[in-house]
Design a protein around this motif. Structure first.
Motif, PDB file in Angstrom:
ATOM      1  N   GLY A 269       0.812  -1.217   0.000  1.00 30.13           N
ATOM      2  CA  GLY A 269       0.000   0.000   0.000  1.00 30.13           C
ATOM      3  C   GLY A 269       0.843   1.263   0.000  1.00 30.13           C
ATOM      4  N   SER A 270       0.155   2.393   0.152  1.00 26.97           N
ATOM      5  CA  SER A 270       0.794   3.698   0.076  1.00 26.97           C
ATOM      6  C   SER A 270       0.341   4.592   1.226  1.00 26.97           C
ATOM      7  N   LEU A 271       1.209   5.511   1.603  1.00 28.73           N
ATOM      8  CA  LEU A 271       0.900   6.569   2.557  1.00 28.73           C
ATOM      9  C   LEU A 271       1.639   7.821   2.117  1.00 28.73           C
ATOM     10  N   ARG A 272       1.078   8.980   2.485  1.00 26.90           N
ATOM     11  CA  ARG A 272       1.798  10.236   2.278  1.00 26.90           C
ATOM     12  C   ARG A 272       1.938  10.943   3.619  1.00 26.90           C
ATOM     13  N   LEU A 273       3.184  11.164   3.994  1.00 17.98           N
ATOM     14  CA  LEU A 273       3.484  11.898   5.219  1.00 17.98           C
ATOM     15  C   LEU A 273       3.666  13.371   4.910  1.00 17.98           C
ATOM     16  N   SER A 274       3.290  14.196   5.876  1.00 14.52           N
ATOM     17  CA  SER A 274       3.485  15.637   5.770  1.00 14.52           C
ATOM     18  C   SER A 274       4.282  16.135   6.964  1.00 14.52           C
TER      19      SER A 274
ATOM     20  N   THR B 167       5.736  23.169   3.858  1.00 11.96           N
ATOM     21  CA  THR B 167       5.506  21.753   4.128  1.00 11.96           C
ATOM     22  C   THR B 167       6.396  20.888   3.249  1.00 11.96           C
ATOM     23  N   VAL B 168       6.898  19.824   3.836  1.00 14.83           N
ATOM     24  CA  VAL B 168       7.634  18.815   3.084  1.00 14.83           C
ATOM     25  C   VAL B 168       6.853  17.509   3.184  1.00 14.83           C
ATOM     26  N   TYR B 169       6.853  16.759   2.098  1.00 16.35           N
ATOM     27  CA  TYR B 169       6.057  15.540   1.988  1.00 16.35           C
ATOM     28  C   TYR B 169       6.954  14.335   1.736  1.00 16.35           C
ATOM     29  N   LEU B 170       6.433  13.171   2.118  1.00 13.76           N
ATOM     30  CA  LEU B 170       7.080  11.910   1.762  1.00 13.76           C
ATOM     31  C   LEU B 170       5.988  10.971   1.260  1.00 13.76           C
ATOM     32  N   GLN B 171       5.960  10.772  -0.046  1.00 15.18           N
ATOM     33  CA  GLN B 171       5.040   9.815  -0.648  1.00 15.18           C
ATOM     34  C   GLN B 171       5.701   8.447  -0.609  1.00 15.18           C
TER      35      GLN B 171
ATOM     36  N   ARG C  86       4.424   1.110  -2.441  1.00 14.29           N
ATOM     37  CA  ARG C  86       4.909  -0.283  -2.350  1.00 14.29           C
ATOM     38  C   ARG C  86       5.543  -0.520  -0.980  1.00 14.29           C
ATOM     39  N   LEU C  87       4.808  -0.166   0.046  1.00  6.68           N
ATOM     40  CA  LEU C  87       5.338  -0.288   1.403  1.00  6.68           C
ATOM     41  C   LEU C  87       5.584  -1.738   1.780  1.00  6.68           C
ATOM     42  N   LYS C  88       6.605  -1.929   2.609  1.00  2.41           N
ATOM     43  CA  LYS C  88       7.009  -3.245   3.080  1.00  2.41           C
ATOM     44  C   LYS C  88       6.944  -3.275   4.602  1.00  2.41           C
ATOM     45  N   PRO C  89       6.797  -4.443   5.196  1.00  3.48           N
ATOM     46  CA  PRO C  89       6.796  -4.515   6.669  1.00  3.48           C
ATOM     47  C   PRO C  89       8.043  -3.891   7.287  1.00  3.48           C
ATOM     48  N   GLU C  90       9.164  -3.982   6.614  1.00  2.00           N
ATOM     49  CA  GLU C  90      10.405  -3.407   7.152  1.00  2.00           C
ATOM     50  C   GLU C  90      10.424  -1.886   7.095  1.00  2.00           C
ATOM     51  N   ASP C  91       9.416  -1.266   6.500  1.00  2.00           N
ATOM     52  CA  ASP C  91       9.285   0.191   6.545  1.00  2.00           C
ATOM     53  C   ASP C  91       8.611   0.661   7.832  1.00  2.00           C
ATOM     54  N   THR C  92       8.144  -0.272   8.643  1.00  2.00           N
ATOM     55  CA  THR C  92       7.502   0.073   9.909  1.00  2.00           C
ATOM     56  C   THR C  92       8.478   0.811  10.814  1.00  2.00           C
ATOM     57  N   ALA C  93       8.078   2.004  11.252  1.00  2.00           N
ATOM     58  CA  ALA C  93       8.953   2.844  12.072  1.00  2.00           C
ATOM     59  C   ALA C  93       8.203   4.117  12.443  1.00  2.00           C
ATOM     60  N   VAL C  94       8.807   4.871  13.346  1.00  2.00           N
ATOM     61  CA  VAL C  94       8.379   6.253  13.565  1.00  2.00           C
ATOM     62  C   VAL C  94       9.171   7.115  12.590  1.00  2.00           C
ATOM     63  N   TYR C  95       8.464   7.935  11.838  1.00  2.00           N
ATOM     64  CA  TYR C  95       9.088   8.787  10.835  1.00  2.00           C
ATOM     65  C   TYR C  95       9.168  10.218  11.346  1.00  2.00           C
ATOM     66  N   TYR C  96      10.351  10.805  11.168  1.00  3.03           N
ATOM     67  CA  TYR C  96      10.623  12.159  11.627  1.00  3.03           C
ATOM     68  C   TYR C  96      11.112  13.012  10.460  1.00  3.03           C
ATOM     69  N   CYS C  97      10.788  14.284  10.503  1.00  7.58           N
ATOM     70  CA  CYS C  97      11.430  15.204   9.577  1.00  7.58           C
ATOM     71  C   CYS C  97      12.395  16.095  10.360  1.00  7.58           C
ATOM     72  N   ALA C  98      13.333  16.647   9.640  1.00  5.29           N
ATOM     73  CA  ALA C  98      14.342  17.497  10.267  1.00  5.29           C
ATOM     74  C   ALA C  98      14.966  18.393   9.217  1.00  5.29           C
ATOM     75  N   VAL C  99      15.524  19.485   9.671  1.00  3.83           N
ATOM     76  CA  VAL C  99      16.343  20.330   8.812  1.00  3.83           C
ATOM     77  C   VAL C  99      17.643  19.585   8.530  1.00  3.83           C
ATOM     78  N   ILE C 100      18.091  19.636   7.294  1.00  6.32           N
ATOM     79  CA  ILE C 100      19.375  19.045   6.920  1.00  6.32           C
ATOM     80  C   ILE C 100      20.453  20.109   7.078  1.00  6.32           C
ATOM     81  N   LEU C 101      21.374  19.840   8.001  1.00  2.43           N
ATOM     82  CA  LEU C 101      22.441  20.804   8.269  1.00  2.43           C
ATOM     83  C   LEU C 101      23.585  20.653   7.275  1.00  2.43           C
ATOM     84  N   VAL C 102      23.936  19.410   6.977  1.00  2.00           N
ATOM     85  CA  VAL C 102      24.993  19.115   6.013  1.00  2.00           C
ATOM     86  C   VAL C 102      24.423  18.146   4.993  1.00  2.00           C
ATOM     87  N   TRP C 103      24.331  18.587   3.746  1.00  2.00           N
ATOM     88  CA  TRP C 103      23.762  17.781   2.660  1.00  2.00           C
ATOM     89  C   TRP C 103      24.593  16.540   2.445  1.00  2.00           C
ATOM     90  N   PRO C 104      23.904  15.357   2.249  1.00  2.00           N
ATOM     91  CA  PRO C 104      22.458  15.236   2.157  1.00  2.00           C
ATOM     92  C   PRO C 104      21.776  14.649   3.389  1.00  2.00           C
TER      93      PRO C 104
END
Length: 121
Positions: free
Chosen positions: A16-21, A78-82, A85-103
């Motif tokens: 399945g699919s999810l979109r995070l904001s 806002t930043v998004y993460l579409q 094809r999600l997998k069980p191993e994608d199970t986690a708490v998802y966080y966003c953050a400012v990137i200080l040093v690319w990438p």
């Protein structure tokens, strides 16, 4: 200073699919590269994806490349993460953050509270 609030997580079946904001406060959002990270139970937080300040350049971990897409809207702060094809191993708490040093090096003072993603098999 920027404050980040993630949303959009939930329970989804494998394939399945999810979109995070990630909504950001502050007038300087468009100046920062932004990233998504995740932390599974018992594991360290890991990098998932990043987008540069103007949204023209992206970078992904090998584990999500081709399945996840990071985008941003600098008008909506806002930043998004579409996530497809999600997998069980994608199970986690998802966080966003400012990137200080690319990438993939985050600014540790910018973490949001996270949003739980659970993928059932």
């Amino acid at each position: 200073q920027v404050q980040l609030v993630e949303s959009g997580g939930g329970l989804v079946q494998a394939g399945g699919s999810l979109r995070l904001s990630c909504a950001a406060s502050g007038r300087t959002f468009s100046s920062y590269a932004m990233g998504w990270f995740r932390q599974a139970p018992g594991k360290e937080r890991e990098f998932v994806a990043a987008v540069n300040a103007r949204g023209l350049n992206t970078y992904y971990s090998d584990s999500v490349k081709g399945r996840f897409t990071i985008t941003r809207d600098n008008v909506k702060n806002t930043v998004y993460l579409q996530m497809n094809r999600l997998k069980p191993e994608d199970t986690a708490v998802y966080y966003c953050a400012v990137i200080l040093v690319w990438p993939m090096n985050p600014w540790d003072d910018s973490w949001g509270q996270g949003t739980q993603v659970t993928v059932s098999s």
